[in-house]
Design a protein around this motif. Structure first.
Motif, PDB file in Angstrom:
ATOM      1  N   ARG A 221       0.825  -1.212   0.000  1.00 14.90           N
ATOM      2  CA  ARG A 221       0.000   0.000   0.000  1.00 14.90           C
ATOM      3  C   ARG A 221       0.858   1.260   0.000  1.00 14.90           C
ATOM      4  N   ARG A 222       1.984   1.212   0.725  1.00 12.97           N
ATOM      5  CA  ARG A 222       2.870   2.365   0.757  1.00 12.97           C
ATOM      6  C   ARG A 222       3.507   2.611  -0.605  1.00 12.97           C
ATOM      7  N   ARG A 224       2.267   1.686  -3.475  1.00 14.81           N
ATOM      8  CA  ARG A 224       1.210   2.101  -4.394  1.00 14.81           C
ATOM      9  C   ARG A 224       0.904   3.582  -4.237  1.00 14.81           C
ATOM     10  N   ASN A 225       0.906   4.051  -2.995  1.00 17.28           N
ATOM     11  CA  ASN A 225       0.657   5.478  -2.767  1.00 17.28           C
ATOM     12  C   ASN A 225       1.802   6.337  -3.290  1.00 17.28           C
ATOM     13  N   MET A 226       3.027   5.852  -3.182  1.00 14.88           N
ATOM     14  CA  MET A 226       4.171   6.605  -3.681  1.00 14.88           C
ATOM     15  C   MET A 226       4.205   6.669  -5.202  1.00 14.88           C
ATOM     16  N   THR A 228       1.505   6.613  -7.209  1.00  8.71           N
ATOM     17  CA  THR A 228       0.352   7.344  -7.756  1.00  8.71           C
ATOM     18  C   THR A 228       0.625   8.844  -7.828  1.00  8.71           C
ATOM     19  N   TYR A 229       1.470   9.388  -6.958  1.00 10.98           N
ATOM     20  CA  TYR A 229       1.712  10.824  -6.984  1.00 10.98           C
ATOM     21  C   TYR A 229       2.440  11.292  -8.229  1.00 10.98           C
ATOM     22  N   ASP A 232       0.080  11.452 -11.210  1.00  9.28           N
ATOM     23  CA  ASP A 232      -0.859  12.583 -11.238  1.00  9.28           C
ATOM     24  C   ASP A 232      -0.257  13.795 -11.920  1.00  9.28           C
TER      25      ASP A 232
END
Length: 287
Positions: A221-222, A224-226, A228-229, A232
């Protein structure tokens, strides 16, 4: 020994245990404590009187019995049951410590403030306490099985033993009371103890694997969050400065932007006309 009180104390451990822990507790009470109380105590009720030797020498039978039975099976199993269930109280005491901290925290900061989401949930220090208790229980089970194997020679009870210990005048034949029945109960209790060891090992593997999976999911999850930024910022809405402006876009824009922005092909056409006039001033650009 009051086994009902002992069972009442251990019943609190059941609600903090996993599925393997509940099965382990059921095996301990049904196949070990119940068999011990109902049948085993009667079989070994007065075993020294049933130990018969073919001599009337005073003290010979007592010395031979102590030589072959340095500790009684029934007392060794009682001691084993007490020791093997004591590590479970570590979990109960840790939960009680958490409850006390939660009570003090709410008294200080109000009822809405919480120090733990669930005091009985196996996270943090309670997870380590539960895991250490499993290792201790397994070590105790293995130790008592080794002692029983060492003292009684592979859990075997013969019908006849030969004793040459002083004060016996010579080699004396001694007979054990109910040897077959005692042998059956010995193998049964050893099998139940081995089953408890297997359940403890399975619970250890289950806890460690579940912890590894939880940590792996957190890392995924960490990551994946890194990832996605940056995506964007690569979106078309941020990088449309190099995109050619179409006529439809100019129509949709306000009038003051139409005057400032020109299509890129107009600039290239003007530059081409200037070059033609400079190279051939007498030529007309119209045919």
């Amino acid at each position: 020994m009051d086994w009902k009180t002992f069972q009442a104390l251990l019943s609190g451990v059941n609600k903090y245990s996993t599925a393997f822990g509940r099965v382990w507790l059921s095996v301990v009470f049904v196949f070990r404590v119940m068999v011990y109380v109902v049948a085993a105590e009667r079989v070994w009720g007065d075993e020294q009187k049933d130990f018969d030797c073919n001599t009337k020498q005073p003290g010979c039978a007592n010395v031979c019995y102590d030589h072959f039975f340095p500790i009684s099976h029934i007392r060794l199993w009682a001691l084993q049951l007490i020791f093997v269930t004591c590590p479970s109280f570590m979990v109960v005491m840790h939960v009680a410590y958490r409850d006390d901290r939660e009570r003090k925290h709410r008294a200080k900061y109000g009822d809405t403030s919480k120090l733990y989401n669930n005091t009985g949930k196996k996270h943090g220090g309670l997870w380590w306490t539960y895991l250490v208790s499993l290792f201790v229980k397994t070590a105790i089970e293995v130790s008592f099985l080794y002692i029983l194997h060492r003292v009684y020679d592979s859990f075997y009870l013969p019908r006849l033993v030969k004793c040459e210990v002083s004060p016996c005048p010579n080699q004396v034949d001694c007979y054990i009371g109910h040897p077959t029945e005692k042998k059956v109960f010995t193998y049964f209790m050893v099998g139940a103890s081995a089953l408890c060891i297997v359940l403890n090992i399975c619970e250890i593997i289950y806890l460690i694997s579940k912890r590894i999976v939880r940590i792996a999911n957190k890392m995924k999850r960490r990551n994946r969050n890194m990832t996605t930024y940056p995506q964007d910022y690569n979106d078309d809405s941020y990088n449309n400065c190099n995109r050619p402006v179409s006529r439809q876009d100019l129509k949709d824009k306000p009038p003051f932007l139409k005057t400032t922005e020109k299509p890129p092909y107009r600039l290239s056409t003007l530059k081409l006309n200037d070059k033609i006039r400079a190279s051939a001033p007498n030529l007309s650009t119209t045919s």
